[in-house]
Design an enzyme around this catalytic site. Sequence first.
Site, mmCIF file in Angstrom:
data_model
loop_
_atom_site.group_PDB
_atom_site.id
_atom_site.type_symbol
_atom_site.label_atom_id
_atom_site.label_comp_id
_atom_site.label_asym_id
_atom_site.label_seq_id
_atom_site.Cartn_x
_atom_site.Cartn_y
_atom_site.Cartn_z
ATOM 1 N N ASN A 1 7.312 -71.287 -64.379
ATOM 2 C CA ASN A 1 6.040 -72.074 -64.737
ATOM 3 C C ASN A 1 5.596 -71.531 -66.334
ATOM 4 O O ASN A 1 6.413 -70.811 -66.777
ATOM 5 C CB ASN A 1 4.968 -71.679 -63.658
ATOM 6 C CG ASN A 1 4.695 -70.152 -63.702
ATOM 7 O OD1 ASN A 1 4.448 -69.274 -64.598
ATOM 8 N ND2 ASN A 1 5.020 -69.523 -62.445
ATOM 9 N N ALA B 1 0.280 -62.154 -62.371
ATOM 10 C CA ALA B 1 1.461 -62.747 -62.142
ATOM 11 C C ALA B 1 1.226 -64.472 -61.766
ATOM 12 O O ALA B 1 0.496 -64.322 -60.738
ATOM 13 C CB ALA B 1 2.644 -62.107 -61.722
ATOM 14 N N ASP C 1 5.737 -69.843 -56.313
ATOM 15 C CA ASP C 1 5.402 -70.136 -54.571
ATOM 16 C C ASP C 1 6.840 -70.186 -53.766
ATOM 17 O O ASP C 1 6.893 -70.039 -52.928
ATOM 18 C CB ASP C 1 4.577 -71.181 -54.438
ATOM 19 C CG ASP C 1 3.087 -70.951 -55.129
ATOM 20 O OD1 ASP C 1 2.736 -69.600 -54.923
ATOM 21 O OD2 ASP C 1 2.412 -71.831 -55.410
ATOM 22 N N LYS D 1 27.296 -74.111 -61.224
ATOM 23 C CA LYS D 1 26.473 -75.025 -61.712
ATOM 24 C C LYS D 1 26.670 -76.182 -61.056
ATOM 25 O O LYS D 1 27.574 -76.779 -60.663
ATOM 26 C CB LYS D 1 26.735 -75.321 -63.252
ATOM 27 C CG LYS D 1 25.748 -76.357 -63.877
ATOM 28 C CD LYS D 1 26.099 -76.572 -65.560
ATOM 29 C CE LYS D 1 25.099 -77.680 -65.695
ATOM 30 N NZ LYS D 1 25.721 -78.160 -67.079
ATOM 31 N N PRO E 1 7.575 -64.277 -50.933
ATOM 32 C CA PRO E 1 6.464 -63.567 -50.312
ATOM 33 C C PRO E 1 5.256 -63.494 -51.166
ATOM 34 O O PRO E 1 5.512 -63.792 -52.499
ATOM 35 C CB PRO E 1 7.039 -62.066 -50.507
ATOM 36 C CG PRO E 1 8.151 -62.217 -51.429
ATOM 37 C CD PRO E 1 8.822 -63.811 -51.486
HETATM 38 O O1 C5P Z 1 -1.744 -68.483 -54.248
HETATM 39 P P1 C5P Z 1 -1.861 -68.222 -55.593
HETATM 40 O O2 C5P Z 1 -0.459 -68.334 -56.256
HETATM 41 O O3 C5P Z 1 -2.848 -69.212 -56.203
HETATM 42 O O4 C5P Z 1 -2.550 -66.830 -55.673
HETATM 43 C C1 C5P Z 1 -2.705 -66.327 -57.093
HETATM 44 C C2 C5P Z 1 -2.865 -64.998 -56.973
HETATM 45 O O5 C5P Z 1 -1.927 -64.255 -56.072
HETATM 46 C C3 C5P Z 1 -2.556 -64.190 -58.109
HETATM 47 O O6 C5P Z 1 -3.395 -62.950 -58.163
HETATM 48 C C4 C5P Z 1 -1.113 -64.060 -58.015
HETATM 49 O O7 C5P Z 1 -0.712 -62.918 -58.813
HETATM 50 C C5 C5P Z 1 -0.796 -63.615 -56.586
HETATM 51 N N1 C5P Z 1 0.140 -64.047 -56.128
HETATM 52 C C6 C5P Z 1 1.074 -63.198 -55.789
HETATM 53 N N2 C5P Z 1 2.366 -63.460 -55.008
HETATM 54 C C7 C5P Z 1 2.561 -64.688 -54.808
HETATM 55 C C8 C5P Z 1 1.723 -65.666 -55.181
HETATM 56 C C9 C5P Z 1 0.508 -65.210 -55.950
HETATM 57 O O8 C5P Z 1 0.874 -61.872 -55.820
HETATM 58 N N3 C5P Z 1 3.722 -65.122 -54.104
#
Ligand code: C5P
Length: 394
Positions: free
Chosen positions: A206, A270, A274, A284, A301
């Site tokens: 991202n 961070a 997802d 590749k 996770p």
């Molecule tokens: O669910 P979302 O990504 O919007 O959540 C944002 C918050 O959760 C941020 O603080 C991000 O650093 C944390 N986060 C995390 N691990 C993930 C997804 C998000 O620690 N897999």
Amino acid sequence: MKHILLIIGGGIAAYKSLEIARQLKKKGYDIIPVMTASAEAFVTKLSVEALCGNEVHSELFAPGQESKINHIALARMADAILVCPATANLLARMAHGLADDLATTILLAAKAPIFVAPAMNVRMWEHPATQANIALLKQRDVHFIGPAEGEMACGDYGLGRLSPIEDIICVLEGHLKLPAPLLNKHFLVTAGPTCEPIDPVRYISNHSSGLQGYAIAEALAKLGAKVTLVSGPVSLATPLHVDRVNVVTAREMLDQCLKALPADGMVAVAAVSDWRAEQEHSEKLKKGHQDLTKLKLVENPDILATICRHQKRPALVVGFAAETENVLDYAREKRERKGCDWLIANDVKAGVFGSDRNQVSILDGHAIETWPMQTKKEIAARLAQKISAYFSQL
Ligand code: C5P
């Protein structure tokens, strides 16, 4: 008047310690110089004395000196000790508790905070022995200033140059002038994106720049906290006094966060990816040969939620929510679901990624605080103050 004990090690960068002494003296500090035997091969006692305005100490057993001022007295009178340049040998002797000359004996007897500004060849810096010594010294709260990256006197290039003089002075003064309300508190900060490989050349990631997370890590460190910054791939310099651990994937980020526990606080900034590809292809993927609808994704996770439910959960956990619509509603729900104490919501539609400005609202379960649009550094400083106020009330 504050007393700075300046220990000059035997490296080519020793001449720079003279300029540091000159500038600190001009600012009104009392500089007490101590030289190792090898430092005398690089700079003369006469120059050091002239610039510090104080006698150089170098002998551990100096007849006639003992009654005037001994190593214990020297160690006691210092408000801070600066070792500059800190050579690989000096770091090794410090790490192993040797006291075979005046400098190391003072370091062993000292109660004052110790700052070291290393300078050495990149290969000596990277050697596992040096790295192990550094890890030991950091555990004992020795503050490292640098080294910086660049060309070395020997022509090699890499990490190992003495940090810029202004940085060294800034860190020392920051310590001597500022109250350190977060001293002895450990914070875990996550920052940057994660990259999830699909094949050797492609990945899912991202736009996160890491700017907000790095600014928060820096602001916490400025208040005296020990900070572990677990960072995804970004092109930012490590803030002073911050321990940075580089990771690529979400699973690596989770591992390193768990390793960093216990912590008093966590700020999860961070932008963790997802999803990741269920399978990382070793070759590749070829155009036309793959049915792309078969690129199966699995969920990563949730690091924040995992830490919130961990038995070593930090006392204060702060999460971020980057949203493009219904920002506050999603943030409220996210705070509950993840189990964090504060949730900082920001609207990323407004070009937040990569910009140095941000506009946030902080939800703590009772109220919502909305801060005006400001720089990410300003947000970080204000958040660090809020965190410090929270800990002062515990
Ligand atoms: O669910 P979302 O990504 O919007 O959540 C944002 C918050 O959760 C941020 O603080 C991000 O650093 C944390 N986060 C995390 N691990 C993930 C997804 C998000 O620690 N897999």
